[in-house]
Design a protein around this motif. Structure first.
Motif, short mmCIF file in Angstrom:
data_model
loop_
_atom_site.label_atom_id
_atom_site.label_comp_id
_atom_site.label_asym_id
_atom_site.label_seq_id
_atom_site.Cartn_x
_atom_site.Cartn_y
_atom_site.Cartn_z
N ARG C 100 0.93 -1.40 -0.02
CA ARG C 100 -0.14 0.03 0.03
C ARG C 100 0.63 1.29 0.11
N LEU C 101 2.25 1.16 0.40
CA LEU C 101 2.81 2.31 0.21
C LEU C 101 3.70 2.56 -1.06
N PRO C 102 3.84 3.75 -1.58
CA PRO C 102 4.22 3.74 -2.98
C PRO C 102 5.81 3.56 -3.12
N ALA C 103 6.64 3.44 -2.15
CA ALA C 103 8.06 3.34 -2.32
C ALA C 103 8.81 2.63 -1.26
N ALA C 104 9.73 2.01 -1.68
CA ALA C 104 10.52 1.18 -0.74
C ALA C 104 11.19 1.92 0.76
N GLU C 105 11.51 3.25 0.47
CA GLU C 105 11.95 3.75 1.70
C GLU C 105 10.83 4.04 2.80
N TYR C 106 9.51 4.01 2.50
CA TYR C 106 8.44 3.95 3.40
C TYR C 106 8.62 2.53 4.22
N TYR C 107 9.05 1.65 3.63
CA TYR C 107 8.97 0.34 4.46
C TYR C 107 10.38 0.16 5.03
N ASP C 108 11.25 0.67 4.71
CA ASP C 108 12.57 0.81 5.38
C ASP C 108 12.21 1.53 6.77
N ASP C 109 11.66 2.65 6.63
CA ASP C 109 11.56 3.70 7.74
C ASP C 109 10.47 3.26 8.58
N HIS C 110 9.50 2.45 8.06
CA HIS C 110 8.26 2.23 9.22
C HIS C 110 7.87 0.77 9.19
N TYR C 111 8.46 -0.11 8.38
CA TYR C 111 8.29 -1.58 8.60
C TYR C 111 9.82 -2.11 8.57
N ASP C 112 9.84 -3.59 8.55
CA ASP C 112 11.36 -3.93 8.38
C ASP C 112 11.66 -4.12 6.87
N ALA C 142 -3.95 -2.68 -3.69
CA ALA C 142 -3.58 -2.69 -2.28
C ALA C 142 -4.33 -1.85 -1.68
N ALA C 143 -5.23 -2.46 -0.70
CA ALA C 143 -6.06 -1.63 0.31
C ALA C 143 -5.60 -1.08 1.25
N ALA C 202 0.02 4.05 20.16
CA ALA C 202 1.02 4.67 18.95
C ALA C 202 0.86 6.12 19.09
N PRO C 203 1.02 6.86 20.34
CA PRO C 203 0.92 8.24 20.29
C PRO C 203 1.48 9.26 19.14
N THR C 204 2.80 8.62 18.92
CA THR C 204 3.57 8.99 17.99
C THR C 204 4.21 8.06 16.89
N GLY C 205 4.37 8.45 15.74
CA GLY C 205 5.19 7.30 14.95
C GLY C 205 4.14 6.40 14.36
N HIS C 206 2.99 6.60 14.51
CA HIS C 206 2.20 5.32 13.83
C HIS C 206 2.36 5.22 12.40
N ARG C 207 2.24 3.77 11.82
CA ARG C 207 2.70 3.69 10.64
C ARG C 207 1.43 4.54 9.51
N HIS C 208 0.58 4.53 9.89
CA HIS C 208 -0.55 5.11 9.03
C HIS C 208 -0.27 6.58 8.88
N GLU C 209 0.68 7.14 9.64
CA GLU C 209 1.04 8.77 9.36
C GLU C 209 1.82 8.70 8.07
N ALA C 210 2.55 7.63 7.86
CA ALA C 210 3.47 7.76 6.68
C ALA C 210 2.36 7.23 5.59
N GLU C 211 1.57 6.79 5.49
CA GLU C 211 0.59 6.32 4.58
C GLU C 211 -0.08 7.71 4.22
N ILE C 212 -0.50 8.21 4.86
CA ILE C 212 -1.50 9.70 4.74
C ILE C 212 -0.40 10.81 4.47
N GLU C 213 0.89 10.66 4.46
CA GLU C 213 1.64 11.62 3.98
C GLU C 213 2.15 11.38 2.59
N ALA C 214 2.01 10.17 2.43
CA ALA C 214 2.46 9.58 0.91
C ALA C 214 1.33 9.80 0.12
N TYR C 215 0.07 9.82 0.61
CA TYR C 215 -0.99 9.98 -0.46
C TYR C 215 -1.42 11.33 -0.51
N LEU C 216 -1.60 12.19 0.61
CA LEU C 216 -1.89 13.59 0.56
C LEU C 216 -0.79 14.78 0.34
#
Lengths: 345, 345, 345, 345
Positions: C100-112, C142-143, C202-216
């Motif tokens: 669901r995230l558009p580029a690998a760096e999102y996964y590097d930063d927020h997932y494994d 990707a939903a 997850a008061p800060t750094g929630h993974r969905h924050e990155a998704e929002i930023e990616a698409y907005l």
């Protein structure tokens, strides 16, 4: 002179409730709380309401010597470790099922037998409303099951007051909250699966049926339902006496039984929102509410009782019994009233 | 020598909670509870947790002389009846909004004006964490609003500890339980409509926004949501300081502010299930939990605070302030801890 | 001619919801649902609402050939098994985070990290309101995440309608139900611990924050709270535009964006009990409710959005996207309205 | 050719549910919904799930001519206005209690008598499982009460299958959600007072007891409890047959009765979380779940049934009966399954 107390198995809900009660009890000093899984962690890390307590869980293998040991371990542990518990403490109060039934055959029929059947005759059932006279000086006390407690408190006045003599048809339909299942979890206990339920649970053959029969001396048709509350157990008893019973007869029986009991309160058909016993009205307190209606067309008595299963149904009952056993004023440390409004609580 | 107390407006949720607290308070004796609608009925008929109290509601026109009068009447009543309240009691503690704002213009802007603006300078804001020094001997004390209390307790350490100086952007997103709406009812408050909600409520221009600004000296962007709990208010404050703030700076500020406060407890990022402030963890107690996280990528501080709105947010705060005003030990009658597990409660 | 579909990972909540939707969808025929743990058991044994379905879970190692495969596996599984999924199906709709995230760096930063970064450019984000034009014919869809979906739908009209240009301060305070955590369980998810909460998560750094930023295309200060509902996600967005924005500007932007959208509905300040978006009002449906208020004193816009996280936030969105991808009428199989009254549901 | 329908009394919960069902029903077109209090307001302003409907409430004095009129008015209204209803519509389906009991003496005993007793013989009871044969062509149909429906569906197979012959002891303990009380409100129905309850409600003499006896031909000892759900009614029937009954006998009776019923589903002791009937498992659907256990030691049968009181217990049953009355396929417009996970819903 302070009485020292320990809680073996302090991470569960019952253990936590005991720690809360003992922490606020003027006669007891908690010197130890054990936990295998959380050893060395603070009590407040598990029970957030107790963050102010300066206490860490310790290993259950190293029991301090105390005046009273409260065992909140899973069923089966107390019967295995009872000698060590009694070595550590002059008085043992067990909150599991291990010593609450009066004879070995109950354990053969409803559990996996009993390792120490010879001790069952020594153990005293903790419910003061039923067994107060035998508690003073008792050194092995066994708290009742929560559903059994709600039922026994509801039905007790019918026996010994010329209403029932044993053998009459009694249906007991119990509704309980999720704290009864303990702190474990699992899919069925998850919020998504457990919220909003009316879930038949052990519809026949529930272990508390045997406990009720053991202490009331008559059989009951017993069914439990999980409902959406956390604390609380409510028993609705549908009773079919052989002869007609009037409302006056009932009031006589219940007042006769309970008018001097500090923790039983009648709630029977008054006005307002809370006309009959409700778990909400007693949540957070050690009070049992009891009430009834008579149903002449169906030759039925309907008896309601409601308790906080963590209090009157386990930890509160245990402290109440310990107060009696050790000679303290009965209500010591248990005087807190409930709340209004309140959830479950 | 016992201090006599009365509760004017005793049928509402706040009045009932005060009666519960005063009934269990060793220094106060409740001599009167008034209710226009329920006059002559028992207190226990309205508040089932108080069925043991031997007290009936009396007409509010006939006020007994007491040491302390607690007014739990709807907004607007106290300002109209304040002279009668003060004639009846040496100390008046008002739990409505009528005396909690420090100047008449707040009432002009956010309410329907004020009948007795000259008294606003006499009234002391009840929150000891903010105004302890002015409470001893105060004879007119005004309890804060529950949402404002949660917010002020959360944000207070940021001022006076070199983190905020006023004027920074602060968003306060509050979640509250249904007891906040009072005992009235109405379609929106019904169980069927109110259960399971996340309901924006006064999304802009909430009256407590003015109260927060009055006492913190800076503006906040304030929005309240109704959620499915009964007791409890939780404030999440999103704060944007001008300069970077470290976690150490935050701990310094919060510890400096609160380490000696009996009713404020830090809950900030530890382990276990309850890592941050939660209404569940304080329900039934007078404790406010406070915690925070820093969010460098967004140049943000996130501050959480949680209270039981019936306790720290109204009745408990009022008794706390009365204790200070009358010279009792601060925690008298307020030492009860919360519960675990618990609903809302 | 029926389109065949399979659900990989059918025992979880998302998988079950997909099975419900596909079972009622006139164009799809469910030919396989897999489950490692429940292989050979009936679908209805896990999802009681589907007891009528004549289907057993099968082993995920043996994938049937189908037209569309919906993957409801835990994060990390799809990226590992994607080639097998694509071998089995012409169209793969993934409901995990893996594509669901558009580029690998999102996964590097927020997932494994990501095993198959080259596929990210191929994957189409499922949200039709954002990405409808690219969905027809897509073979890897990707939903979005549920919290991200609620937020994006709420904020989207502010971009491209002269209200925000990117870079403005936006605070997003989300409230979610327990179904979001999945069917697993664990102590924190248990009914006793999870009921009645307002729990910062997850008061800060929630993974969905990155998704929002990616698409907005702009950053948001994002915090999630667990509250007492099962289905539902509600986003309250506190937005600070550079220039004043009127209510008319807002209506223009939202109507412009959404007037032809079949699954977005305005709920903004009307009368009645339900004046703003609420999860209750959309539960069980694929509808997103959106509304707003302007707050001139704080130079703030407050935007509310509410979805059923199981529907618009996952399974419903996936079916909606599949409808578009495969050329069906968009609302096919998704037309069910919500309920009134209703819980969470 | 579309069948036109109207809903008289469209603002209540039952009226709203009917509007939802009719709106999604392929054979019916809703041409009128009346409301005295909300005349001229949109349907969506009261029922937020119906915001998409282009319909305003109209005055109940001006009834449109329609094929079917559904009356959702409070008890007593239909018997007063029945002539006008029948003038306006070829078929009247009444969802109140006014025509559901088969003889005037029931109304004399349990209600305030009946204005039009001569019509009772004309009215057909709506429950197809009990009365399907008499519904085709019926022009006055009376939906059953929700608690009665749950009970009748649960017990029906015991009669006519050699298990009960009438006169045996039957205790029915019902648990219901808050939607049963209607949209009104009042203190007892408020969220703060109604959440988390197990509240005895009409513990004896409930009106549905008469309805059950009228249609099953035997008396039952009937008690209702309010519990914390919104939709849903669950009946636990404790049955004491004269002769031993085996599990096989029970399966024979229930399968014999229900194997071809589209809206009755067995849930009886399988594995998983949902082993017996639960309101959660049917919420939002027209399905009744039925299950049982045998309890030889107590010579008891325990029968469970669960329905969504808004669906099978009122609006769904009404549409089902209308389908049969008008000759549509029975399940038309009622095929939606329930949800998992789900609240109450």
């Amino acid at each position: 002179m302070t009485t020292t107390a320990s809680v073996v198995g302090g991470t569960g809900f019952t253990g936590g409730e005991l720690l809360r009660l003992l922490d606020g009890h003027p006669e007891f000093a908690v010197v130890q709380a054990t936990s295998r899984s959380e050893a060395n962690k603070t009590v407040g890390g598990v029970h957030p309401n107790l963050r102010h307590m300066n206490l860490r869980f310790s290993d259950p293998e190293d029991l301090d010597s105390v005046d009273v040991l409260f065992a909140c371990t899973p069923h089966g542990v107390s019967m295995e470790r009872i000698d060590r518990f009694r070595d550590a403490a002059g008085t043992v109060v067990d909150l599991s099922a291990d010593f609450r039934l009066p004879a070995a055959e109950y354990y053969d029929d409803h559990y996996d037998g009993h390792d120490r059947p010879e001790l069952l005759a020594e153990a005293e059932y903790a419910l003061p409303e039923l067994n107060r006279e035998n508690l003073p000086g008792a050194d092995l006390v066994a708290a009742g099951g929560c559903n059994a407690t709600a039922t026994i408190v509801g039905l007790l006045p019918l026996f010994g007051h010329d209403i029932l003599s044993g053998g009459e048809r009694i249906v007991v339909d119990v509704k309980v909250g999720s704290s009864e299942g303990g702190a474990g979890g699992g899919a069925a206990a998850s919020h998504a699966e457990r919220s909003g339920v009316v879930r038949p649970y052990a519809p026949t053959g529930h272990r508390h049926e045997a406990e009720i029969e053991a202490y009331l001396g008559t059989s009951v048709s017993f069914t439990v339902h999980a409902v959406d509350m956390i604390r609380g157990a409510s028993a609705t008893c549908h009773v079919f006496p052989d002869d007609p019973v009037s409302k006056g007869d009932m009031w006589g029986a219940y007042r006769g039984q309970y008018e001097d009991e500090p923790f039983v309160r009648m709630a029977s058909g008054g006005g307002g929102v809370y006309r009959y016993p409700e778990p909400k009205a007693v949540a957070g307190s050690n009070v049992a509410e009891v009430g009834f209606e008579v149903d002449p067309p169906n030759e039925r008595l309907v008896v309601f009782s409601a308790i906080d299963n963590m209090m009157k149904g386990s930890a509160g009952q245990a402290v109440h019994a310990a107060n009696v056993a050790l000679g303290f004023e009965e209500t010591t440390g248990l005087a807190a009233t409930g709340f209004h409004p309140i959830g479950s609580p």
